[in-house]
Write a protein that holds these residues in place. Structure first.
Motif, PDB file in Angstrom:
ATOM      1  N   TRP A  10       0.797  -1.226   0.000  1.00 18.74           N
ATOM      2  CA  TRP A  10       0.000   0.000   0.000  1.00 18.74           C
ATOM      3  C   TRP A  10       0.824   1.268   0.000  1.00 18.74           C
ATOM      4  CZ3 TRP A  10      -4.872   0.234  -1.271  1.00 18.74           C
ATOM      5  CH2 TRP A  10      -5.575  -0.970  -1.300  1.00 18.74           C
ATOM      6  N   ARG A  11       2.106   1.184   0.351  1.00 21.03           N
ATOM      7  CA  ARG A  11       2.948   2.389   0.315  1.00 21.03           C
ATOM      8  C   ARG A  11       2.900   3.000  -1.070  1.00 21.03           C
ATOM      9  NH1 ARG A  11       8.860   2.338   1.814  1.00 21.03           N
ATOM     10  NH2 ARG A  11       8.593   4.580   1.897  1.00 21.03           N
ATOM     11  N   GLY A  12       2.768   4.317  -1.104  1.00 27.18           N
ATOM     12  CA  GLY A  12       2.740   5.025  -2.377  1.00 27.18           C
ATOM     13  C   GLY A  12       1.358   5.165  -2.984  1.00 27.18           C
ATOM     14  N   HIS A  13       0.357   4.516  -2.395  1.00 26.07           N
ATOM     15  CA  HIS A  13      -1.009   4.664  -2.896  1.00 26.07           C
ATOM     16  C   HIS A  13      -1.632   5.940  -2.332  1.00 26.07           C
ATOM     17  CE1 HIS A  13      -1.867   0.739  -4.891  1.00 26.07           C
ATOM     18  NE2 HIS A  13      -0.736   0.453  -4.270  1.00 26.07           N
ATOM     19  N   ASP A  14      -2.607   6.450  -3.047  1.00 29.53           N
ATOM     20  CA  ASP A  14      -3.294   7.660  -2.612  1.00 29.53           C
ATOM     21  C   ASP A  14      -4.058   7.433  -1.318  1.00 29.53           C
ATOM     22  OD1 ASP A  14      -2.392   9.001  -4.846  1.00 29.53           O
ATOM     23  OD2 ASP A  14      -4.302   8.858  -5.930  1.00 29.53           O
ATOM     24  N   VAL A  15      -4.107   8.463  -0.499  1.00 29.71           N
ATOM     25  CA  VAL A  15      -4.967   8.508   0.682  1.00 29.71           C
ATOM     26  C   VAL A  15      -5.995   9.592   0.393  1.00 29.71           C
ATOM     27  CG1 VAL A  15      -5.085   8.963   3.159  1.00 29.71           C
ATOM     28  CG2 VAL A  15      -3.104   7.768   2.207  1.00 29.71           C
ATOM     29  N   VAL A  16      -7.271   9.224   0.524  1.00 31.29           N
ATOM     30  CA  VAL A  16      -8.352  10.154   0.237  1.00 31.29           C
ATOM     31  C   VAL A  16      -9.251  10.293   1.454  1.00 31.29           C
ATOM     32  CG1 VAL A  16      -8.313   9.625  -2.245  1.00 31.29           C
ATOM     33  CG2 VAL A  16      -9.883   8.388  -0.749  1.00 31.29           C
ATOM     34  N   ASP A  17      -9.989  11.418   1.500  1.00 31.69           N
ATOM     35  CA  ASP A  17     -10.941  11.595   2.600  1.00 31.69           C
ATOM     36  C   ASP A  17     -12.284  10.978   2.207  1.00 31.69           C
ATOM     37  OD1 ASP A  17     -12.249  13.504   0.983  1.00 31.69           O
ATOM     38  OD2 ASP A  17     -11.628  15.200   2.209  1.00 31.69           O
ATOM     39  N   ALA A  18     -13.258  11.065   3.093  1.00 35.38           N
ATOM     40  CA  ALA A  18     -14.561  10.435   2.868  1.00 35.38           C
ATOM     41  C   ALA A  18     -15.261  10.956   1.617  1.00 35.38           C
ATOM     42  CB  ALA A  18     -15.453  10.628   4.093  1.00 35.38           C
ATOM     43  N   ASP A  19     -14.931  12.188   1.200  1.00 36.69           N
ATOM     44  CA  ASP A  19     -15.529  12.768  -0.003  1.00 36.69           C
ATOM     45  C   ASP A  19     -14.736  12.436  -1.263  1.00 36.69           C
ATOM     46  OD1 ASP A  19     -17.592  13.971   1.481  1.00 36.69           O
ATOM     47  OD2 ASP A  19     -16.320  15.713   1.927  1.00 36.69           O
ATOM     48  N   GLY A  20     -13.650  11.674  -1.113  1.00 37.04           N
ATOM     49  CA  GLY A  20     -12.832  11.290  -2.263  1.00 37.04           C
ATOM     50  C   GLY A  20     -11.756  12.280  -2.633  1.00 37.04           C
ATOM     51  N   HIS A  21     -11.542  13.330  -1.824  1.00 37.83           N
ATOM     52  CA  HIS A  21     -10.491  14.303  -2.106  1.00 37.83           C
ATOM     53  C   HIS A  21      -9.133  13.730  -1.711  1.00 37.83           C
ATOM     54  CE1 HIS A  21     -14.047  17.024  -1.425  1.00 37.83           C
ATOM     55  NE2 HIS A  21     -13.697  17.279  -2.670  1.00 37.83           N
ATOM     56  N   LYS A  22      -8.185  13.800  -2.638  1.00 37.68           N
ATOM     57  CA  LYS A  22      -6.855  13.268  -2.349  1.00 37.68           C
ATOM     58  C   LYS A  22      -6.180  14.117  -1.277  1.00 37.68           C
ATOM     59  CE  LYS A  22      -2.381  12.093  -4.293  1.00 37.68           C
ATOM     60  NZ  LYS A  22      -1.545  12.024  -5.489  1.00 37.68           N
ATOM     61  N   ILE A  23      -5.689  13.439  -0.236  1.00 39.41           N
ATOM     62  CA  ILE A  23      -4.954  14.104   0.841  1.00 39.41           C
ATOM     63  C   ILE A  23      -3.464  14.051   0.558  1.00 39.41           C
ATOM     64  CG2 ILE A  23      -4.383  14.015   3.300  1.00 39.41           C
ATOM     65  CD1 ILE A  23      -7.181  12.706   3.719  1.00 39.41           C
ATOM     66  N   GLY A  24      -2.995  12.896   0.134  1.00 37.00           N
ATOM     67  CA  GLY A  24      -1.580  12.691  -0.111  1.00 37.00           C
ATOM     68  C   GLY A  24      -1.327  11.232  -0.450  1.00 37.00           C
ATOM     69  N   VAL A  25      -0.109  10.772  -0.114  1.00 33.77           N
ATOM     70  CA  VAL A  25       0.323   9.425  -0.445  1.00 33.77           C
ATOM     71  C   VAL A  25       0.696   8.700   0.840  1.00 33.77           C
ATOM     72  CG1 VAL A  25       2.080   8.112  -1.700  1.00 33.77           C
ATOM     73  CG2 VAL A  25       1.110  10.180  -2.714  1.00 33.77           C
ATOM     74  N   LEU A  26       0.286   7.440   0.958  1.00 33.25           N
ATOM     75  CA  LEU A  26       0.581   6.646   2.145  1.00 33.25           C
ATOM     76  C   LEU A  26       2.073   6.355   2.240  1.00 33.25           C
ATOM     77  CD1 LEU A  26      -0.533   5.030   4.575  1.00 33.25           C
ATOM     78  CD2 LEU A  26      -0.643   3.063   3.048  1.00 33.25           C
ATOM     79  N   GLU A  27       2.654   6.677   3.392  1.00 29.39           N
ATOM     80  CA  GLU A  27       4.075   6.428   3.616  1.00 29.39           C
ATOM     81  C   GLU A  27       4.286   5.261   4.566  1.00 29.39           C
ATOM     82  OE1 GLU A  27       8.087   6.310   3.839  1.00 29.39           O
ATOM     83  OE2 GLU A  27       6.874   7.301   2.329  1.00 29.39           O
ATOM     84  N   SER A  28       3.649   5.298   5.733  1.00 29.33           N
ATOM     85  CA  SER A  28       3.863   4.230   6.706  1.00 29.33           C
ATOM     86  C   SER A  28       2.666   4.108   7.634  1.00 29.33           C
ATOM     87  CB  SER A  28       5.133   4.481   7.524  1.00 29.33           C
ATOM     88  OG  SER A  28       5.008   5.662   8.282  1.00 29.33           O
ATOM     89  N   VAL A  29       2.710   3.077   8.457  1.00 30.01           N
ATOM     90  CA  VAL A  29       1.660   2.811   9.433  1.00 30.01           C
ATOM     91  C   VAL A  29       2.296   2.734  10.811  1.00 30.01           C
ATOM     92  CG1 VAL A  29       0.007   1.088  10.239  1.00 30.01           C
ATOM     93  CG2 VAL A  29       0.134   1.636   7.816  1.00 30.01           C
ATOM     94  N   TYR A  30       1.634   3.358  11.760  1.00 27.69           N
ATOM     95  CA  TYR A  30       2.025   3.249  13.165  1.00 27.69           C
ATOM     96  C   TYR A  30       1.000   2.362  13.848  1.00 27.69           C
ATOM     97  CZ  TYR A  30       5.635   6.854  13.059  1.00 27.69           C
ATOM     98  OH  TYR A  30       6.790   7.564  12.814  1.00 27.69           O
ATOM     99  N   VAL A  31       1.490   1.369  14.590  1.00 24.11           N
ATOM    100  CA  VAL A  31       0.602   0.451  15.286  1.00 24.11           C
ATOM    101  C   VAL A  31       0.525   0.808  16.759  1.00 24.11           C
ATOM    102  CG1 VAL A  31       1.020  -1.447  13.667  1.00 24.11           C
ATOM    103  CG2 VAL A  31       2.413  -1.254  15.735  1.00 24.11           C
ATOM    104  N   ASP A  32      -0.577   0.404  17.381  1.00 22.84           N
ATOM    105  CA  ASP A  32      -0.747   0.534  18.827  1.00 22.84           C
ATOM    106  C   ASP A  32       0.135  -0.538  19.457  1.00 22.84           C
ATOM    107  OD1 ASP A  32      -1.662   0.115  21.497  1.00 22.84           O
ATOM    108  OD2 ASP A  32      -3.592   1.007  20.970  1.00 22.84           O
TER     109      ASP A  32
END
Length: 118
Positions: A10-32
């Motif tokens: 998933w790295r490098g894929h678009d991250v969008v908000d609920a309305d479909g607006h592109k926010i940016g690109v996924l870089e990493s995930v932080y876990v609990d």
């Protein structure tokens, strides 16, 4: 929801908000650290000469063909606490990330970090 182990896909894929607006690109995930479950993502945002990684919660996130849709609006994510593109979240800033999204923050029982990068 995707598993933290799937981040390479998933790295490098678009991250969008609920309305479909592109926010940016996924870089990493932080876990609990208490559950080892994905909790926040970092999204590359900003102008090409001033890129940074903004934090966004993964609660309520869904995946689609080539994108990750998060529950928070683009403007809120862009104002979220961030780090340099080659940075790491200092433990002292963890409460600030949670507070931005009005999420409860409690460090581990021994005071240890709540988030770990995967």
């Amino acid at each position: 929801m995707f598993e933290a182990s799937d981040i390479r896909e998933w790295r490098g894929h678009d991250v969008v908000d609920a309305d479909g607006h592109k926010i940016g690109v996924l870089e990493s995930v932080y876990v609990d650290t208490g559950t080892d479950q994905p909790f926040f993502a970092t999204v590359t945002v900003g102008l090409p000469t001033r890129r940074r990684l903004a934090f966004v919660p993964l609660g309520g996130a869904t995946v689609g063909p080539g994108y990750l849709k998060v529950a928070h609006r683009k403007d809120r994510v862009k104002k979220a606490p961030s780090i340099d593109t080659d940075g790491e979240l200092p433990s002292a800033q963890e409460p600030e990330v949670f507070a931005h999204y009005e999420l409860p923050y409690e460090p581990g029982a021994g005071g240890e970090r709540r988030l770990a990068r995967r």
